[in-house]
Design a protein around this motif. Structure first.
Motif, PDB file in Angstrom:
ATOM      1  N   PRO A  60       0.813  -1.215   0.000  1.00 46.84           N
ATOM      2  CA  PRO A  60       0.000   0.000   0.000  1.00 46.84           C
ATOM      3  C   PRO A  60       0.848   1.268   0.000  1.00 46.84           C
ATOM      4  O   PRO A  60       1.902   1.323   0.631  1.00 46.84           O
ATOM      5  N   VAL A  61       0.359   2.265  -0.703  1.00 45.40           N
ATOM      6  CA  VAL A  61       0.933   3.609  -0.666  1.00 45.40           C
ATOM      7  C   VAL A  61       0.025   4.429   0.246  1.00 45.40           C
ATOM      8  O   VAL A  61      -1.196   4.439   0.071  1.00 45.40           O
ATOM      9  N   THR A  62       0.620   5.112   1.225  1.00 48.16           N
ATOM     10  CA  THR A  62      -0.194   5.798   2.235  1.00 48.16           C
ATOM     11  C   THR A  62       0.015   7.297   2.217  1.00 48.16           C
ATOM     12  O   THR A  62       1.140   7.791   2.123  1.00 48.16           O
ATOM     13  N   LYS A  63      -1.106   8.009   2.318  1.00 51.93           N
ATOM     14  CA  LYS A  63      -1.150   9.470   2.411  1.00 51.93           C
ATOM     15  C   LYS A  63      -2.320   9.796   3.336  1.00 51.93           C
ATOM     16  O   LYS A  63      -3.334   9.093   3.314  1.00 51.93           O
ATOM     17  N   TYR A  64      -2.222  10.827   4.136  1.00 51.82           N
ATOM     18  CA  TYR A  64      -3.220  11.144   5.164  1.00 51.82           C
ATOM     19  C   TYR A  64      -3.331  10.024   6.202  1.00 51.82           C
ATOM     20  O   TYR A  64      -4.320   9.925   6.929  1.00 51.82           O
ATOM     21  N   GLN A  66      -3.781   7.006   5.352  1.00 52.52           N
ATOM     22  CA  GLN A  66      -4.741   6.095   4.737  1.00 52.52           C
ATOM     23  C   GLN A  66      -4.147   5.535   3.439  1.00 52.52           C
ATOM     24  O   GLN A  66      -3.285   6.151   2.806  1.00 52.52           O
ATOM     25  N   THR A  67      -4.642   4.383   3.019  1.00 51.32           N
ATOM     26  CA  THR A  67      -4.193   3.789   1.761  1.00 51.32           C
ATOM     27  C   THR A  67      -4.823   4.516   0.583  1.00 51.32           C
ATOM     28  O   THR A  67      -6.044   4.696   0.533  1.00 51.32           O
ATOM     29  N   ILE A  68      -3.987   4.938  -0.369  1.00 53.95           N
ATOM     30  CA  ILE A  68      -4.505   5.605  -1.571  1.00 53.95           C
ATOM     31  C   ILE A  68      -4.308   4.753  -2.828  1.00 53.95           C
ATOM     32  O   ILE A  68      -4.670   5.166  -3.932  1.00 53.95           O
ATOM     33  N   GLY A  69      -3.736   3.554  -2.665  1.00 57.36           N
ATOM     34  CA  GLY A  69      -3.506   2.662  -3.790  1.00 57.36           C
ATOM     35  C   GLY A  69      -2.367   1.719  -3.475  1.00 57.36           C
ATOM     36  O   GLY A  69      -1.889   1.653  -2.321  1.00 57.36           O
ATOM     37  N   LYS A 363      -5.047  14.701 -12.430  1.00 51.98           N
ATOM     38  CA  LYS A 363      -3.797  13.934 -12.507  1.00 51.98           C
ATOM     39  C   LYS A 363      -2.608  14.846 -12.780  1.00 51.98           C
ATOM     40  O   LYS A 363      -1.528  14.675 -12.205  1.00 51.98           O
ATOM     41  N   GLU A 364      -2.800  15.814 -13.661  1.00 53.99           N
ATOM     42  CA  GLU A 364      -1.716  16.765 -13.908  1.00 53.99           C
ATOM     43  C   GLU A 364      -1.360  17.535 -12.641  1.00 53.99           C
ATOM     44  O   GLU A 364      -0.213  17.940 -12.440  1.00 53.99           O
ATOM     45  N   GLY A 365      -2.347  17.738 -11.776  1.00 53.91           N
ATOM     46  CA  GLY A 365      -2.121  18.458 -10.532  1.00 53.91           C
ATOM     47  C   GLY A 365      -1.574  17.604  -9.410  1.00 53.91           C
ATOM     48  O   GLY A 365      -1.348  18.106  -8.312  1.00 53.91           O
ATOM     49  N   GLY A 366      -1.401  16.278  -9.655  1.00 49.36           N
ATOM     50  CA  GLY A 366      -0.760  15.431  -8.660  1.00 49.36           C
ATOM     51  C   GLY A 366      -1.629  14.348  -8.057  1.00 49.36           C
ATOM     52  O   GLY A 366      -1.131  13.520  -7.284  1.00 49.36           O
ATOM     53  N   LEU A 367      -2.940  14.325  -8.361  1.00 54.73           N
ATOM     54  CA  LEU A 367      -3.813  13.294  -7.813  1.00 54.73           C
ATOM     55  C   LEU A 367      -3.756  12.051  -8.705  1.00 54.73           C
ATOM     56  O   LEU A 367      -3.791  12.152  -9.932  1.00 54.73           O
ATOM     57  N   THR A 368      -3.712  10.877  -8.090  1.00 55.91           N
ATOM     58  CA  THR A 368      -3.504   9.644  -8.851  1.00 55.91           C
ATOM     59  C   THR A 368      -4.726   8.735  -8.857  1.00 55.91           C
ATOM     60  O   THR A 368      -5.112   8.206  -9.887  1.00 55.91           O
ATOM     61  N   THR A 369      -5.343   8.520  -7.692  1.00 57.56           N
ATOM     62  CA  THR A 369      -6.461   7.582  -7.585  1.00 57.56           C
ATOM     63  C   THR A 369      -7.670   8.271  -6.953  1.00 57.56           C
ATOM     64  O   THR A 369      -7.553   9.319  -6.324  1.00 57.56           O
ATOM     65  N   ILE A 370      -8.837   7.641  -7.098  1.00 59.36           N
ATOM     66  CA  ILE A 370     -10.040   8.180  -6.478  1.00 59.36           C
ATOM     67  C   ILE A 370      -9.923   8.127  -4.958  1.00 59.36           C
ATOM     68  O   ILE A 370     -10.474   8.982  -4.247  1.00 59.36           O
ATOM     69  N   LEU A 371      -9.181   7.158  -4.419  1.00 63.61           N
ATOM     70  CA  LEU A 371      -8.995   7.099  -2.972  1.00 63.61           C
ATOM     71  C   LEU A 371      -8.270   8.340  -2.473  1.00 63.61           C
ATOM     72  O   LEU A 371      -8.668   8.959  -1.477  1.00 63.61           O
ATOM     73  N   GLU A 372      -7.209   8.725  -3.176  1.00 65.00           N
ATOM     74  CA  GLU A 372      -6.467   9.925  -2.800  1.00 65.00           C
ATOM     75  C   GLU A 372      -7.340  11.163  -2.944  1.00 65.00           C
ATOM     76  O   GLU A 372      -7.355  12.045  -2.075  1.00 65.00           O
ATOM     77  N   LYS A 373      -8.093  11.238  -4.046  1.00 64.92           N
ATOM     78  CA  LYS A 373      -8.960  12.398  -4.282  1.00 64.92           C
ATOM     79  C   LYS A 373     -10.046  12.485  -3.219  1.00 64.92           C
ATOM     80  O   LYS A 373     -10.334  13.562  -2.684  1.00 64.92           O
TER      81      LYS A 373
END
Length: 514
Positions: A60-64, A66-69, A363-373
């Motif tokens: 898992p990749v984690t941000k906040y 939480q898992t974002i992908g 995505k250009e602004g840095g967001l990758t997955t719906i979980l992260e968004k």
């Protein structure tokens, strides 16, 4: 080296458990070979993610926190983490009901913030005073627009009515060839009735063709509405055609304007403000700056007795467990999960996926997955208890923090929120969304300073100060709250100054059009 304030790291690590950080500004290994003890291996654009430790393939990749992908490949510290090496996957989320639901720390009534608003006969209070021309069907849109154009600001015909904010045409692409028992028809009539009775609307003229499915008498009966001096109706076929109807519409509007102009702003408590929380054109900073700052302002509004409305169900997908914890009752939590399940089915019927997000600009602004968004989007909702969940365009009758089921598409989402009774909108954006939403004023909150400076004509508030370390989330949130009160009292937003907001009325069309 990066142009960041002294003592401020070029990277933002949001949670101790995170294995990625976010670049405050672009990190170029040619100029900044080492940052925070990490050897920079790739160019990291502003708002994008950099690995802070080894991440094995499938981990898992984690941000906040939480898992974002999950990692598509092995990722080394210092590498760029984005669509090329980060994949979306289904998560087994733990939905705890009401575990974090706490009564807000309300401000004493005598000490609550106030604003200058238009008090209506039903006790609700508007932040604006518009006359709305509501078309029942697309076939009456041309006539509705022509009648509104007669009173456009440039004509000077409203100069004698300073307490009237304008005459607006609320037109749409539906109203016929639909089943009156279907979900889509309920949505449409709820929207039209919600705008016709909105606190920001002082008088209404509803115009139909005459032979459409969405008959005006049936719509009024369905929602308990009755024509009167401030609520008039016309049909083109009865009036004798387009030109005759435009003339009749102008005459009806002229007759309603004096009474509208007699309405004056009075001092009202902030408990009468219903705030729509919206984000669009998001970037990697949205969940770091503007969204949490708006969440702090939303919590302040709730503490002062007001209402904050989160929406965009596809953009809380993957973060709904954070909201079920805050639900006031198990029934509220379950209703939110029921709407998520409805969306799963809706997406499947449309041969789409809920995780088919973020957009190109996101995505250009840095967001990758719906979980992260989604994790960043939920931050707009602050920390207050979740008191209710509403279906699209349902009347909002609970104070405090609530949720409305809407698409993530901004015009459709905000149309539902305004129909439900939202009297002001705070719209966070990282890429630069520019929509206005008559009859509700729309404040644009920039997530980063470069975009704010580039789009000063459209951005009302800069939250990029949080990214640079010049302002705390709390200070920015307090500033937003004060601007909300000023805007509710009549101070114009930039979209109002430019007279934008005539084209964002977009009711949600669901179901078969025959």
């Amino acid at each position: 080296m990066l142009d960041t304030p002294s003592g401020i790291s070029p990277l933002i690590r949001l949670h101790p458990a995170d294995n990625v950080s976010i670049a405050r500004l672009t990190v170029d290994p040619a100029q900044t070979p080492v940052v925070d003890g990490i050897v920079v291996l790739d160019r990291i654009g502003q708002g994008h993610k950099i690995a802070m430790q080894p991440i094995a393939r499938g981990a898992p990749v984690t941000k906040y926190g939480q898992t974002i992908g999950f990692a598509r490949t092995d990722i080394a510290p210092g590498q760029h983490v984005h669509t090329h090496n980060l994949a979306m996957a289904e998560l087994e989320l733990r939905h705890e009901f009401c575990a974090g639901a706490e009564e807000p720390d309300f401000v004493a009534e005598a000490e609550r913030a106030r604003f200058m608003g238009f008090r209506r006969k039903d006790g609700r209070v508007g932040t604006r005073n518009f006359l709305a021309i509501v078309s029942s069907v697309n076939c009456s849109a041309t006539v509705s627009k022509a009648a509104a154009a007669h009173f456009a600001p440039a004509t000077g015909r409203l100069d004698a009515f300073p307490n009237v904010d304008g005459v607006i045409a609320l037109t749409h692409g539906g109203g016929c060839a639909i089943n009156t028992e279907a979900e889509g028809y309920s949505y449409l009539t709820r929207v039209l009735a919600g705008y016709a009775t909105h606190p920001n609307v002082g008088a209404v003229l509803m115009i139909g063709l005459g032979c459409e499915t969405n008959q005006i008498p049936l719509l009024l009966k369905r929602h308990g509405l009755e024509p009167g001096e401030a609520f008039r109706t016309l049909t083109i076929q009865t009036e004798g055609g387009t030109r005759a109807t435009i003339a009749s519409a102008i005459q009806a509007i002229e007759a309603m304007l004096p009474a509208m102009n007699a309405m004056e702003r009075t001092s009202e408590p902030a408990s009468h403000i219903t705030l729509a929380l919206e984000c669009g054109g998001s970037d990697g900073y949205s969940g770091i700056s503007a969204n949490p700052a708006l969440g702090f302002a939303a919590d302040l509004l709730v503490r002062h007795g007001g209402t904050a409305v989160l929406a965009e169900t596809p953009e809380i997908y993957g973060a709904e467990h954070l909201l079920t914890r805050r639900a006031a009752t198990p029934a509220v939590a379950q209703k939110l999960l029921d709407r998520i399940e409805w969306w799963r089915d809706y997406a499947t019927r449309g041969k789409a996926e809920l995780n088919n997000n973020p957009s190109h600009g996101n995505k250009e602004g840095g967001l990758t997955t719906i979980l992260e968004k989604s994790l960043g989007a939920v931050a707009k909702g602050g920390t207050s208890r979740l008191n209710a969940v509403y279906e699209y365009a349902e009347p909002i009758d609970q104070n405090g923090f609530v949720f409305m089921d809407t698409p993530g598409y901004d015009p459709v989402a905000v149309t539902g929120q305004v129909a439900g009774g939202c009297t002001i909108i705070c719209f966070t954006t990282g890429r630069g969304s520019v929509s206005g939403f008559k009859p509700a004023p729309s404040l644009k909150l920039a997530t980063n300073t470069p975009m704010y400076q580039r789009m000063r004509d459209d951005m009302d508030i800069n939250c990029g100060t949080i990214v640079t370390g010049d302002e705390t989330i709390e200070a920015a949130g307090q500033r937003i709250f004060e601007i909300i009160l000023a805007t509710a009292s009549g101070e114009k937003t930039l979209s109002e100054i430019h007279d934008y907001g005539d084209n964002e009325f977009v009711p949600w069309q669901v179901g078969a059009v025959m």
